[in-house]
Write a protein that holds these residues in place. Structure first.
Motif, PDB file in Angstrom:
ATOM      1  N   THR A  55       5.981  -2.894   7.876  1.00 36.09           N
ATOM      2  CA  THR A  55       4.523  -2.853   7.965  1.00 36.09           C
ATOM      3  C   THR A  55       4.017  -1.625   7.205  1.00 36.09           C
ATOM      4  O   THR A  55       4.564  -0.526   7.365  1.00 36.09           O
ATOM      5  CB  THR A  55       4.073  -2.779   9.431  1.00 36.09           C
ATOM      6  N   PHE A  56       2.987  -1.816   6.386  1.00 34.44           N
ATOM      7  CA  PHE A  56       2.480  -0.686   5.598  1.00 34.44           C
ATOM      8  C   PHE A  56       0.997  -0.915   5.316  1.00 34.44           C
ATOM      9  O   PHE A  56       0.466  -2.005   5.520  1.00 34.44           O
ATOM     10  CB  PHE A  56       3.262  -0.558   4.277  1.00 34.44           C
ATOM     11  N   ASP A  57       0.359   0.170   4.816  1.00 33.23           N
ATOM     12  CA  ASP A  57      -1.072   0.130   4.509  1.00 33.23           C
ATOM     13  C   ASP A  57      -1.265   0.724   3.120  1.00 33.23           C
ATOM     14  O   ASP A  57      -0.901   1.871   2.849  1.00 33.23           O
ATOM     15  CB  ASP A  57      -1.861   0.930   5.546  1.00 33.23           C
ATOM     16  N   THR A  58      -1.828  -0.056   2.191  1.00 29.84           N
ATOM     17  CA  THR A  58      -2.080   0.417   0.819  1.00 29.84           C
ATOM     18  C   THR A  58      -3.535   0.827   0.611  1.00 29.84           C
ATOM     19  O   THR A  58      -3.985   1.057  -0.508  1.00 29.84           O
ATOM     20  CB  THR A  58      -1.724  -0.698  -0.186  1.00 29.84           C
ATOM     21  N   GLY A  59      -4.274   0.875   1.704  1.00 32.53           N
ATOM     22  CA  GLY A  59      -5.681   1.249   1.617  1.00 32.53           C
ATOM     23  C   GLY A  59      -6.599   0.097   1.909  1.00 32.53           C
ATOM     24  O   GLY A  59      -7.778   0.284   2.189  1.00 32.53           O
ATOM     25  N   GLY A  60      -6.055  -1.080   1.863  1.00 32.79           N
ATOM     26  CA  GLY A  60      -6.892  -2.248   2.125  1.00 32.79           C
ATOM     27  C   GLY A  60      -6.628  -2.869   3.479  1.00 32.79           C
ATOM     28  O   GLY A  60      -7.003  -4.008   3.722  1.00 32.79           O
ATOM     29  N   GLY A  61      -5.896  -2.156   4.309  1.00 29.96           N
ATOM     30  CA  GLY A  61      -5.566  -2.683   5.631  1.00 29.96           C
ATOM     31  C   GLY A  61      -4.057  -2.836   5.791  1.00 29.96           C
ATOM     32  O   GLY A  61      -3.273  -2.727   4.830  1.00 29.96           O
ATOM     33  N   SER A  62      -3.637  -3.062   7.005  1.00 25.35           N
ATOM     34  CA  SER A  62      -2.216  -3.166   7.334  1.00 25.35           C
ATOM     35  C   SER A  62      -1.629  -4.475   6.819  1.00 25.35           C
ATOM     36  O   SER A  62      -2.247  -5.536   6.932  1.00 25.35           O
ATOM     37  CB  SER A  62      -2.008  -3.070   8.847  1.00 25.35           C
TER      38      SER A  62
END
Length: 338
Positions: A55-62
């Protein structure tokens, strides 16, 4: 004036040993070890699947992504144990046939498996070699009966066992006639996985249940245990003596003298004899004295009736029945010299 304590220091009361122990018990944490049940072995052929995720977040949500799935096919573990079911040596007698030893064979592996059975009766460490005649597979009641149990034929009906399943096996043997009381004869039963045996870790590719490999476990995929027979035999010795009395008050065997015969039967050994009977013909030139038979000092009638003795006109007979080793029986009867 009150005197100062010796040495000038005040004495302090020390706590007793029981108080110290109580304080220590409260001070130290009590550790309780939990009993953890051993889980059953995973069945051979079972597929173990596993997928990882991130699970990760690139700035646009999880965002969550999954890895590829990894599948593992559980191999078959080949293991077996054999245990003697006889609580003690099984009594036998010289020349006896149909003597039975009982064993339990358990599949301790994780897959259904057939097991080949064999015996060893000449490994040494005993007094004689029992002659194994048959092996039977129990019908499930735990009682040997050749009419309902299955006669084992190697390669034709090797017992098939599920994991943790057990089967009772009967080994039938003959005791040689030359054995003596107290002799011991050992028979070992061997159960070997039909798929294969060998050193632990030996692998048989593709031969496991469910299509995986079959891998030899810690038992080597063959188990063995021994049972034993103990000879419980008995021997009989017979000693006869005679005492003469006559009207003259001497011991001379003259006409008119009475002969008292005493016969002592001694049974020796740890076993017993059955159907023991003492028979003695009345000697020529003598006449049987009616009602003179005794057994252990107890008078016996001359007719064939409830007691043990009888006289048929030519001989006396005393039926002793079953007599255990270490016992004696004494019979007497009298005749007169013609």
């Amino acid at each position: 004036m009150m005197k100062a304590p010796v040495g000038g220091a005040k004495h302090q009361l020390l706590p007793s040993c029981s108080i110290l122990a109580l304080l220590a018990a409260f001070a130290l944490p009590t550790q309780v070890q939990a009993q953890v049940a051993t889980p059953p072995l995973t069945r051979a052929g079972t597929t173990i699947s596993n997928t990882a995720s991130a699970t990760f977040d690139t700035g646009g949500g999880s965002t969550t992504i999954n890895s590829n799935q990894v599948d593992l096919l559980v191999d078959e573990l080949l293991d077996v144990t054999v245990d003697s079911s006889n609580p003690a040596d099984v009594p036998t007698t010289p020349g006896a046939t149909g003597q039975v030893l009982t064993f339990s064979v358990t599949n301790t592996g994780n897959g259904v498996e057939n097991f080949a059975l064999s015996t060893i009766a000449n490994a040494g460490g005993d007094n004689y070699d029992p002659v194994v005649t048959q092996i039977y597979i129990d019908n499930g009641d735990g009682i040997f009966d050749p009419n309902t149990d299955t006669l084992y034929t190697p390669g034709a009906n090797d017992p098939e066992l599920d994991p943790d399943e057990s089967v009772t096996i009967f080994v039938v043997a003959t005791t040689p006639g030359a054995v003596v009381d107290g002799n011991r004869g050992i028979v070992s039963l061997i159960a070997a996985a039909v798929t294969g045996t060998g050193a632990p870790g030996t692998s048989f590719a593709g031969q496991g249940e469910g299509g995986g490999d079959a891998v030899v476990g810690s038992t080597g995929a063959d188990g063995t245990d021994a049972g034993a027979f103990i000879v419980s035999a008995a021997t009989v010795t017979l000693v006869k003596s005679a005492v003469v009395t006559n009207p003259l008050g001497t011991a001379d065997p003259i006409p008119g003298a009475t002969i008292t015969y005493t016969i002592v039967a001694t049974v020796a050994g740890s076993g017993a004899v059955s159907g023991l009977a003492i028979t003695d013909n009345v000697p020529a030139d003598t006449s049987y004295l009616a009602g003179s038979i005794t057994l252990g000092g107890v008078a016996q009638s001359d007719g064939v009736d409830a007691d043990a003795g009888d006289y048929n006109g030519t001989r006396i007979n005393v039926a002793l029945g079953t007599v255990a080793g270490g016992q004696t029986r004494t019979v007497t009867f009298r005749t007169t010299i013609n």
